[in-house]
Scaffold this motif. Structure first.
Motif, PDB file in Angstrom:
ATOM      1  N   THR A   8      50.035-119.138 -34.611  1.00 50.45           N
ATOM      2  CA  THR A   8      49.958-117.930 -35.448  1.00 50.45           C
ATOM      3  C   THR A   8      49.804-118.360 -36.905  1.00 50.45           C
ATOM      4  O   THR A   8      49.998-119.535 -37.226  1.00 50.45           O
ATOM      5  N   TYR A   9      49.433-117.432 -37.770  1.00 52.84           N
ATOM      6  CA  TYR A   9      49.421-117.752 -39.198  1.00 52.84           C
ATOM      7  C   TYR A   9      49.749-116.519 -40.004  1.00 52.84           C
ATOM      8  O   TYR A   9      49.638-115.398 -39.509  1.00 52.84           O
ATOM      9  N   ASP A  10      50.233-116.740 -41.223  1.00 56.41           N
ATOM     10  CA  ASP A  10      50.575-115.628 -42.102  1.00 56.41           C
ATOM     11  C   ASP A  10      49.362-115.290 -42.943  1.00 56.41           C
ATOM     12  O   ASP A  10      48.740-116.170 -43.535  1.00 56.41           O
ATOM     13  N   LEU A  11      49.052-114.033 -43.007  1.00 55.97           N
ATOM     14  CA  LEU A  11      47.884-113.578 -43.768  1.00 55.97           C
ATOM     15  C   LEU A  11      48.378-113.086 -45.120  1.00 55.97           C
ATOM     16  O   LEU A  11      49.126-112.110 -45.176  1.00 55.97           O
ATOM     17  N   TYR A  12      48.004-113.752 -46.209  1.00 53.16           N
ATOM     18  CA  TYR A  12      48.430-113.313 -47.536  1.00 53.16           C
ATOM     19  C   TYR A  12      47.444-113.863 -48.571  1.00 53.16           C
ATOM     20  O   TYR A  12      46.525-114.591 -48.213  1.00 53.16           O
ATOM     21  N   GLY A  13      47.627-113.492 -49.819  1.00 52.53           N
ATOM     22  CA  GLY A  13      46.780-114.009 -50.891  1.00 52.53           C
ATOM     23  C   GLY A  13      45.316-113.700 -50.626  1.00 52.53           C
ATOM     24  O   GLY A  13      44.956-112.584 -50.244  1.00 52.53           O
ATOM     25  N   GLU A 114      46.360-119.558 -25.856  1.00 47.88           N
ATOM     26  CA  GLU A 114      45.318-120.595 -25.820  1.00 47.88           C
ATOM     27  C   GLU A 114      45.837-121.841 -26.520  1.00 47.88           C
ATOM     28  O   GLU A 114      46.827-121.782 -27.247  1.00 47.88           O
ATOM     29  N   ARG A 115      45.127-122.955 -26.323  1.00 49.15           N
ATOM     30  CA  ARG A 115      45.503-124.164 -27.058  1.00 49.15           C
ATOM     31  C   ARG A 115      45.028-123.983 -28.496  1.00 49.15           C
ATOM     32  O   ARG A 115      43.840-123.841 -28.744  1.00 49.15           O
ATOM     33  N   PRO A 116      45.970-123.935 -29.455  1.00 47.90           N
ATOM     34  CA  PRO A 116      45.550-123.661 -30.833  1.00 47.90           C
ATOM     35  C   PRO A 116      44.645-124.766 -31.370  1.00 47.90           C
ATOM     36  O   PRO A 116      44.873-125.940 -31.117  1.00 47.90           O
ATOM     37  N   GLN A 117      43.603-124.403 -32.051  1.00 44.37           N
ATOM     38  CA  GLN A 117      42.696-125.341 -32.719  1.00 44.37           C
ATOM     39  C   GLN A 117      41.936-124.538 -33.761  1.00 44.37           C
ATOM     40  O   GLN A 117      42.167-123.335 -33.876  1.00 44.37           O
ATOM     41  N   ALA A 118      41.020-125.193 -34.487  1.00 43.77           N
ATOM     42  CA  ALA A 118      40.311-124.475 -35.553  1.00 43.77           C
ATOM     43  C   ALA A 118      39.644-123.226 -34.982  1.00 43.77           C
ATOM     44  O   ALA A 118      38.919-123.301 -33.985  1.00 43.77           O
ATOM     45  N   GLY A 119      39.905-122.078 -35.587  1.00 45.32           N
ATOM     46  CA  GLY A 119      39.256-120.835 -35.145  1.00 45.32           C
ATOM     47  C   GLY A 119      39.810-120.262 -33.852  1.00 45.32           C
ATOM     48  O   GLY A 119      39.268-119.313 -33.311  1.00 45.32           O
ATOM     49  N   ARG A 120      40.863-120.860 -33.316  1.00 45.75           N
ATOM     50  CA  ARG A 120      41.445-120.354 -32.067  1.00 45.75           C
ATOM     51  C   ARG A 120      42.958-120.215 -32.229  1.00 45.75           C
ATOM     52  O   ARG A 120      43.655-121.208 -32.384  1.00 45.75           O
ATOM     53  N   ASP A 273      23.771-121.631 -37.795  1.00 40.57           N
ATOM     54  CA  ASP A 273      24.223-123.020 -37.823  1.00 40.57           C
ATOM     55  C   ASP A 273      25.656-123.160 -37.309  1.00 40.57           C
ATOM     56  O   ASP A 273      26.293-124.185 -37.498  1.00 40.57           O
ATOM     57  N   GLY A 274      26.186-122.147 -36.654  1.00 41.61           N
ATOM     58  CA  GLY A 274      27.600-122.200 -36.261  1.00 41.61           C
ATOM     59  C   GLY A 274      27.775-122.396 -34.769  1.00 41.61           C
ATOM     60  O   GLY A 274      26.906-122.055 -33.972  1.00 41.61           O
ATOM     61  N   SER A 275      28.899-123.003 -34.389  1.00 43.18           N
ATOM     62  CA  SER A 275      29.108-123.236 -32.962  1.00 43.18           C
ATOM     63  C   SER A 275      30.151-122.279 -32.381  1.00 43.18           C
ATOM     64  O   SER A 275      30.289-122.173 -31.168  1.00 43.18           O
ATOM     65  N   LEU A 276      30.921-121.587 -33.246  1.00 38.75           N
ATOM     66  CA  LEU A 276      31.931-120.659 -32.725  1.00 38.75           C
ATOM     67  C   LEU A 276      31.394-119.234 -32.783  1.00 38.75           C
ATOM     68  O   LEU A 276      30.851-118.809 -33.803  1.00 38.75           O
ATOM     69  N   ALA A 277      31.588-118.483 -31.681  1.00 40.32           N
ATOM     70  CA  ALA A 277      31.127-117.086 -31.686  1.00 40.32           C
ATOM     71  C   ALA A 277      31.983-116.276 -32.652  1.00 40.32           C
ATOM     72  O   ALA A 277      33.187-116.497 -32.781  1.00 40.32           O
ATOM     73  N   LEU A 278      31.325-115.348 -33.361  1.00 39.26           N
ATOM     74  CA  LEU A 278      32.079-114.451 -34.244  1.00 39.26           C
ATOM     75  C   LEU A 278      32.511-113.209 -33.491  1.00 39.26           C
ATOM     76  O   LEU A 278      33.483-112.549 -33.851  1.00 39.26           O
ATOM     77  N   GLY A 279      31.761-112.870 -32.472  1.00 38.90           N
ATOM     78  CA  GLY A 279      32.103-111.676 -31.709  1.00 38.90           C
ATOM     79  C   GLY A 279      31.203-111.581 -30.503  1.00 38.90           C
ATOM     80  O   GLY A 279      30.308-112.404 -30.315  1.00 38.90           O
ATOM     81  N   GLY A 280      31.471-110.581 -29.685  1.00 37.56           N
ATOM     82  CA  GLY A 280      30.640-110.411 -28.510  1.00 37.56           C
ATOM     83  C   GLY A 280      30.846-109.042 -27.916  1.00 37.56           C
ATOM     84  O   GLY A 280      31.769-108.320 -28.287  1.00 37.56           O
ATOM     85  N   GLY A 281      29.939-108.690 -27.007  1.00 39.08           N
ATOM     86  CA  GLY A 281      30.099-107.379 -26.394  1.00 39.08           C
ATOM     87  C   GLY A 281      29.237-107.252 -25.164  1.00 39.08           C
ATOM     88  O   GLY A 281      28.579-108.210 -24.745  1.00 39.08           O
ATOM     89  N   GLY A 282      29.250-106.061 -24.585  1.00 35.66           N
ATOM     90  CA  GLY A 282      28.436-105.838 -23.408  1.00 35.66           C
ATOM     91  C   GLY A 282      28.628-104.446 -22.860  1.00 35.66           C
ATOM     92  O   GLY A 282      29.454-103.674 -23.346  1.00 35.66           O
ATOM     93  N   ARG A 283      27.822-104.164 -21.863  1.00 36.74           N
ATOM     94  CA  ARG A 283      27.920-102.866 -21.187  1.00 36.74           C
ATOM     95  C   ARG A 283      28.888-103.012 -20.017  1.00 36.74           C
ATOM     96  O   ARG A 283      28.911-104.042 -19.348  1.00 36.74           O
TER      97      ARG A 283
END
Ligand code: AMP
Length: 417
Positions: A8-13, A114-120, A273-283
């Motif tokens: 988890t992380y604290d969102l501030y500043g 999940e196993r915490p890592q950058a962006g996860r 140029d990115g390898s991590l998905a920002l979002g996704g969706g579907g029907r």
């Protein structure tokens, strides 16, 4: 010291400001596209996710936070937003007359072990939108483009939609059969999860993070070879519509999404140029009926705000990260400080961004604070002027100082900031 839970992380500043900025921009888009806000509980009956998201998905089998509450009920912290929205749609009988699209969006935290890592993270925030009551490719096009243009407007100019179709039930069945036939002789060379997925839900093998780069997965049969005419026509129509709406997309036949409920169109938002998905969706035309509602088609997307905040933070310059206020009020004596309290309220209620200090600080320290806040104007109070109804104000850029009547301070600031 008690520390935050892992993942988890604290969102501030700066991150806190970016979160407000993103939320406000999304709110504006949703007003223009006529979506209304929905808030559902962060915890739901565990059964909702098992039936809805799927018994064979990683999210449900390995990643949920499950617990019994004090009444002995099986509860799960929501790992995603759609199942709760669909539950609410059914429970509150929001079907309308089944002709009107019902359009909703949410902004809230989700929980995945999940196993915490950058962006996860284990606590993540998603903003998502869902549309019920329309099975048209044009609705999918609208939903895909809504997410695409929000990301672009946030400054993520090089966003691209990776698009695929899972076809209708018939197409998916013939594709799954072909996939199983191809994978069966090779399955011992893939990870244990893939071996399990081949038995429970073969499409999920395409989703494997572990084996993604193996030749076996790179050479799997492609869904496009197994679509019946109806599914093919529908997908072609969607592609034409996206071109008309100026949405930059590319076909990626390995996108199947990690959840069980999708059919037809599925997509993910990436940076070029990115390898991590920002979002996704579907029907997801079958989810409403699977969860006990009527047969109502639906489509939706979600993006992960945490990844977007990290990207935007990296792109901001020092200048953009600075705090900028309109007026800083300086006061030393008790009378001046009382006056500052009242004046700051008057200015703030007139949309003038104002700061002052209630602490006993020298004028010199107050000048320093005003500078650090990039104050446009300094209001330097002193008892003598106040008794005559005058206020001393300094333009911090030109360094010009003037005395003005206290009754005109708001007008003066509003016409100069
Ligand atoms: P999903 O529905 O799993 O594809 O999630 C949609 C989006 O949420 C992803 O594209 C990510 O941006 C974000 N997301 C998913 N899982 C996590 C996580 N564990 N931590 C941070 N963001 C996540």
């Amino acid at each position: 010291m008690i520390t935050k839970p892992k993942g988890t992380y604290d969102l501030y500043g700066t991150e806190g400001k970016l979160y407000s900025y993103i939320s406000a921009l999304v709110d504006e888009y949703m007003v223009n596209y006529n979506y209304s806000k929905i808030r559902t509980p962060i915890f739901e009956s565990s059964e909702l996710f098992h039936r809805g998201v799927g018994e064979t998905t990683d999210i449900v089998t390995k990643e949920t936070y499950d617990f019994q509450d004090r009444g002995g009920r099986s509860i799960t912290l929501r790992p995603e937003g759609t199942a709760g929205v669909v539950r609410s749609f059914i429970e509150n009988k929001m079907y309308g007359n089944k002709n009107d699209p019902i359009k909703m969006y949410y902004n809230g935290t989700m929980y995945r072990y999940e196993r915490p890592q950058a962006g996860r993270f284990r606590e993540l925030t998603q903003i998502g939108a869902e549309v019920f009551n329309s099975d048209e490719a044009a609705t999918d096009a609208e939903v895909i483009s809504l997410g695409y243009y929000i990301l672009k407007d946030l400054g993520l100019e090089n966003v691209v939609v990776k698009l695929n179709t899972l076809g209708d039930l018939e197409s998916r069945k013939s594709y799954t059969d072909a996939l199983v036939k191809y994978l069966k002789p090779k399955i011992n060379d893939l990870c244990e999860d893939c071996q399990r997925r081949l038995e429970t839900n073969p499409l999920r093998v395409l989703d494997c993070k572990f084996d993604a780069e193996s030749d076996i997965l790179k050479n799997v049969p492609k869904i496009s070879g197994y679509l019946n005419k109806e599914s093919q026509d529908r997908f072609n129509k969607l592609k034409d519509l996206l071109t008309m709406l100026d949405v930059d997309y590319e076909i990626d036949e390995n996108i199947v999404r990690g959840l069980d409920y999708y059919d037809h169109d599925v997509w993910e938002y990436y940076l070029e140029d990115g390898s991590l998905a920002l979002g996704g969706g579907g029907r997801y035309n079958n989810l409403v009926s699977t969860l006990g509602g009527p047969d109502i088609p639906a489509v939706g997307f979600a993006f992960g705000i945490d990844r977007i905040i990290a990207l935007l933070k990296d792109r901001l310059s020092e200048k953009e990260l600075e705090t900028n206020i309109d007026a800083y009020i300086m006061a030393v004596s008790e009378e001046e400080k009382l006056y500052a309290l009242k004046l700051s309220q008057d200015l703030r209620l007139n949309n003038i961004i104002t700061e002052y200090t209630t602490n006993n600080l020298s004028l010199k320290s107050q000048f320093k604070i005003a500078d650090s806040l990039n104050a446009k104007f300094l209001i330097i109070l002193n008892n003598e002027d106040l008794q005559k109804g005058l206020i001393n104000i300094k333009d911090n850029a030109t360094k010009e100082e003037t005395k003005i009547d206290e009754s005109s301070i708001i007008d003066y600031l509003l016409s100069n900031i």
